[in-house]
Design an enzyme around this catalytic site. Structure first.
Site, PDB file in Angstrom:
ATOM      1  N   SER A   1      -1.450  -7.101   4.369  1.00 49.24           N
ATOM      2  CA  SER A   1      -1.717  -5.984   5.058  1.00 49.24           C
ATOM      3  C   SER A   1      -0.702  -6.090   6.240  1.00 49.24           C
ATOM      4  O   SER A   1      -0.340  -5.010   6.665  1.00 49.24           O
ATOM      5  CB  SER A   1      -3.080  -5.971   5.739  1.00 49.24           C
ATOM      6  OG  SER A   1      -4.110  -6.021   4.606  1.00 49.24           O
TER       7      SER A   1
ATOM      8  N   HIS B   1      -4.621  -2.835  11.893  1.00 44.65           N
ATOM      9  CA  HIS B   1      -5.286  -3.368  10.721  1.00 44.65           C
ATOM     10  C   HIS B   1      -6.912  -3.257  10.746  1.00 44.65           C
ATOM     11  O   HIS B   1      -7.226  -3.102   9.658  1.00 44.65           O
ATOM     12  CB  HIS B   1      -4.847  -4.918  10.862  1.00 44.65           C
ATOM     13  CG  HIS B   1      -5.513  -5.834   9.731  1.00 44.65           C
ATOM     14  ND1 HIS B   1      -6.579  -6.603   9.899  1.00 44.65           N
ATOM     15  CD2 HIS B   1      -5.191  -5.984   8.544  1.00 44.65           C
ATOM     16  CE1 HIS B   1      -6.989  -7.074   8.996  1.00 44.65           C
ATOM     17  NE2 HIS B   1      -6.011  -6.683   7.857  1.00 44.65           N
TER      18      HIS B   1
END
Length: 210
Positions: A10, A38
């Site tokens: 990610s 995130h």
């Protein structure tokens, strides 16, 4: 994929998208902004986060050497803070919003529980040498009450993460904090939230624990 692999992937995706958008993050604040993006999948945070001068280094030193107590304005923010990292740094964390005495005081004074939770924090820690990190992700009234206490020199925390979300008094509360002398991290405008507050706090904790 394992959890740490998902997070690493990610972060690589986020960094690639930032590069593609021509966005370069300041080195000292980069980890915090990446972790907020995130947590939210919202790239606006690359533009709206504001940091008082030197706050990231000040926070690292505070967490590494002073074992502060972290007080949050919501139990959601408290739940999102990494307790294992706190324990490794000898840091405690608490939230007073659900305490009966806070609810009773709010009913008695015609105030919000958020305001009274800040009053309780000040009562407990104003006359101690224990540094306090106040983490606000939801209640602008809590942040405004804290600013009032700082203005009359009743209580001043060591660090404030001030990212309440919403439409009423949110921007005003953040502006008041930015005008204060306390080290701070805020988001401009209406965006924020308990998830954002916890992500910022965790980023600071992880940096201090490295």
């Amino acid at each position: 994929m394992l959890p740490h692999e998902i997070e690493a992937t990610s972060m690589r995706i986020i960094q690639a998208e930032l590069t593609g958008r021509g966005i370069t993050l300041a080195h000292d604040c980069k980890d915090i902004i990446l972790r907020v993006i995130h947590a939210t999948a919202d790239f606006d945070f690359a533009h709206i986060m504001q940091f008082s001068h030197g706050v990231c280094e000040q926070a690292a030193t505070l967490f590494q050497t002073a074992a502060p107590v972290i007080i949050t304005d919501t139990n959601m923010a408290l739940a999102g803070i990494n307790k294992r990292t706190c324990a490794a740094l000898h840091i405690s964390a608490a939230c007073y919003m659900a305490d009966k005495d806070v609810a009773d005081a709010a009913a008695r004074h015609g105030t919000t529980r958020a305001q009274e939770s800040v009053n309780k924090m000040a009562r407990i820690y104003a006359d101690t040498e224990k540094p306090v990190v106040f983490v606000c992700g939801n209640a602008p009234t809590a942040l405004m009450r804290l600013c009032a206490l700082m203005q009359d020199r009743t209580f001043t925390p060591a660090l404030v993460i001030g990212v309440p979300v919403g439409f009423v008094h949110v921007e005003e509360a953040k502006e008041q904090l930015a005008a204060s002398p306390v080290p701070y991290i805020i988001t401009s405008g209406r965006k924020g939230g308990s998830t954002v507050a916890a992500a910022i706090c965790n980023a600071l904790l992880y940096k201090a624990a490295q």
